[in-house]
Scaffold this active site. Structure first.
Site, mmCIF file in Angstrom:
data_model
loop_
_atom_site.group_PDB
_atom_site.id
_atom_site.type_symbol
_atom_site.label_atom_id
_atom_site.label_comp_id
_atom_site.label_asym_id
_atom_site.label_seq_id
_atom_site.Cartn_x
_atom_site.Cartn_y
_atom_site.Cartn_z
ATOM 1 N NE ARG A 151 -3.597 -2.227 2.740
ATOM 2 C CZ ARG A 151 -3.313 -3.377 3.340
ATOM 3 N NH1 ARG A 151 -2.119 -3.557 3.914
ATOM 4 N NH2 ARG A 151 -4.209 -4.347 3.397
ATOM 5 C CE LYS A 175 -6.351 -0.612 4.707
ATOM 6 N NZ LYS A 175 -7.642 -0.774 3.987
ATOM 7 C CG HIS A 248 -4.953 1.450 -5.060
ATOM 8 N ND1 HIS A 248 -4.522 0.880 -3.882
ATOM 9 C CD2 HIS A 248 -6.154 0.872 -5.329
ATOM 10 C CE1 HIS A 248 -5.426 0.004 -3.453
ATOM 11 N NE2 HIS A 248 -6.413 -0.020 -4.316
ATOM 12 N NE ARG A 251 -2.857 -2.770 -2.198
ATOM 13 C CZ ARG A 251 -2.518 -3.654 -1.243
ATOM 14 N NH1 ARG A 251 -1.259 -3.962 -1.036
ATOM 15 N NH2 ARG A 251 -3.463 -4.230 -0.507
ATOM 16 C CG HIS A 274 -6.405 -8.146 0.276
ATOM 17 N ND1 HIS A 274 -6.600 -8.480 -1.048
ATOM 18 C CD2 HIS A 274 -6.162 -6.804 0.290
ATOM 19 C CE1 HIS A 274 -6.480 -7.403 -1.799
ATOM 20 N NE2 HIS A 274 -6.218 -6.374 -1.021
ATOM 21 C CE1 TYR A 283 -6.017 -6.958 -8.464
ATOM 22 C CE2 TYR A 283 -6.282 -7.887 -6.275
ATOM 23 C CZ TYR A 283 -5.909 -6.846 -7.092
ATOM 24 O OH TYR A 283 -5.447 -5.681 -6.545
#
Length: 306
Positions: A151, A175, A248, A251, A274, A283
């Site tokens: 990120r 995160k 992004h 990414r 994730h 994806y």
């Protein structure tokens, strides 16, 4: 305990127990305060019909289905917390369905375009750029981003220690303060080392704990907005429409190109950081295209190429 107090208690739990990032907490607060102001009688005592009407009102206000779904996700977590803490006898979100969202494909770049972008950054770093320090920094940034799929907030805040050891992997804190291991290609390591020489030769940058320092910024590291702006300028110089390129998008290119070349969806999930495989499933179109190509190329009854 009124709605405001319960929101504060929920946010404190998400911060202390779940390690939620400041941006995440700010989003939760905004969502819950909007619901409190909109739902008659406040949020804490709302029933399923109140929340259903609130989400319907969001649609009338022009919010996309994805925004409604995100708001419902926040409300689910909030009421789950209240129920677990015996602050409510029920969870009114338990019977609510998520708004149906259209499947949108992530913006990405072709491998050839990505190659041109990286080649442009390499050429500028190796040549006589007007600002050789900025050119070396940009080369390191794009090589590391495409090699790792970080990120942008993770990328610009990397510690300088990452570049001070020649290792094929490093650990990044993402995160929710969750750590994951990401790989570094040889080209990325070379670009980082070249940038480190430039960085350490500048007295204003050398003592920073960040790999990409910015003494003028409040955070001490390169602001992500500055990187995004400079990346678009690099794309334009490479003959690529700047509107197509962002951190992004790179990414997404990292993930899409991995899957197109045989990577497993679970592995890509781990590399991207994730928490849920459902996030990575945006994806799946890449996997579908790969499966069609596999059948057409290898099945004995497939039509021969024209």
């Amino acid at each position: 305990m009124n709605s405001a107090a319960r929101i504060e208690a929920f946010l404190e739990m998400m911060s202390v127990e779940r390690g939620a990032a400041d941006n995440t907490l700010a989003n939760y607060r905004r969502d819950l305060e909007d619901a409190t102001e909109t739902i008659k009688g406040g949020l804490a005592g709302a029933g399923a019909d109140d929340i259903r009407a609130y989400l319907g009102g969001m649609a009338a206000r022009g919010f996309a289905a994805s925004s409604q779904a995100r708001r419902l996700s926040t409300l689910r977590q909030f009421f789950k917390f209240l129920y677990a803490e015996n602050l409510r006898p029920d969870d009114p979100t338990g019977t609510l369905d998520s708004p149906r969202r259209e499947r949108t494909l992530p913006k990405t770049m072709a491998e050839t375009e990505t190659g041109r972008l990286l080649d442009q950054a390499d050429a500028e770093a190796a040549g006589k750029a007007a600002d050789p320090v900025a050119a070396a920094r940009m080369h390191a940034l794009v090589e590391v981003l495409y090699a790792t799929g970080l990120r942008v907030s993770e990328l610009v805040a990397l510690p300088v220690a990452v570049a001070m050891r020649d290792e094929r992997f490093f650990v990044v804190r993402g995160k929710g303060s969750k750590e994951r291991m990401v790989p570094l290609s040889q080209k990325a390591r070379d670009a980082m080392r070249a940038w480190l020489v430039r960085r350490n030769g500048d007295p204003a940058l050398a003592d920073s704990p960040y790999l990409f320092p910015s003494p003028a910024s409040e955070s001490g590291h390169l602001p992500r907005q500055v990187f995004a702006r400079d990346l678009k300028a690099l794309a334009a110089r490479a003959g690529i429409a700047s509107a197509k390129v962002s951190p992004h998008v790179l990414r997404h290119a990292f993930a899409s190109h991995l899957l197109a070349n045989g990577a497993d969806l679970r592995a890509v999930q781990q590399l991207l950081g994730h928490a849920d495989i459902s996030t990575t499933q945006i994806y799946t179109h890449v996997l579908e295209e790969r499966l069609v190509r596999l059948v057409n190329d290898h099945h004995p009854l497939a039509d021969p190429p024209p």
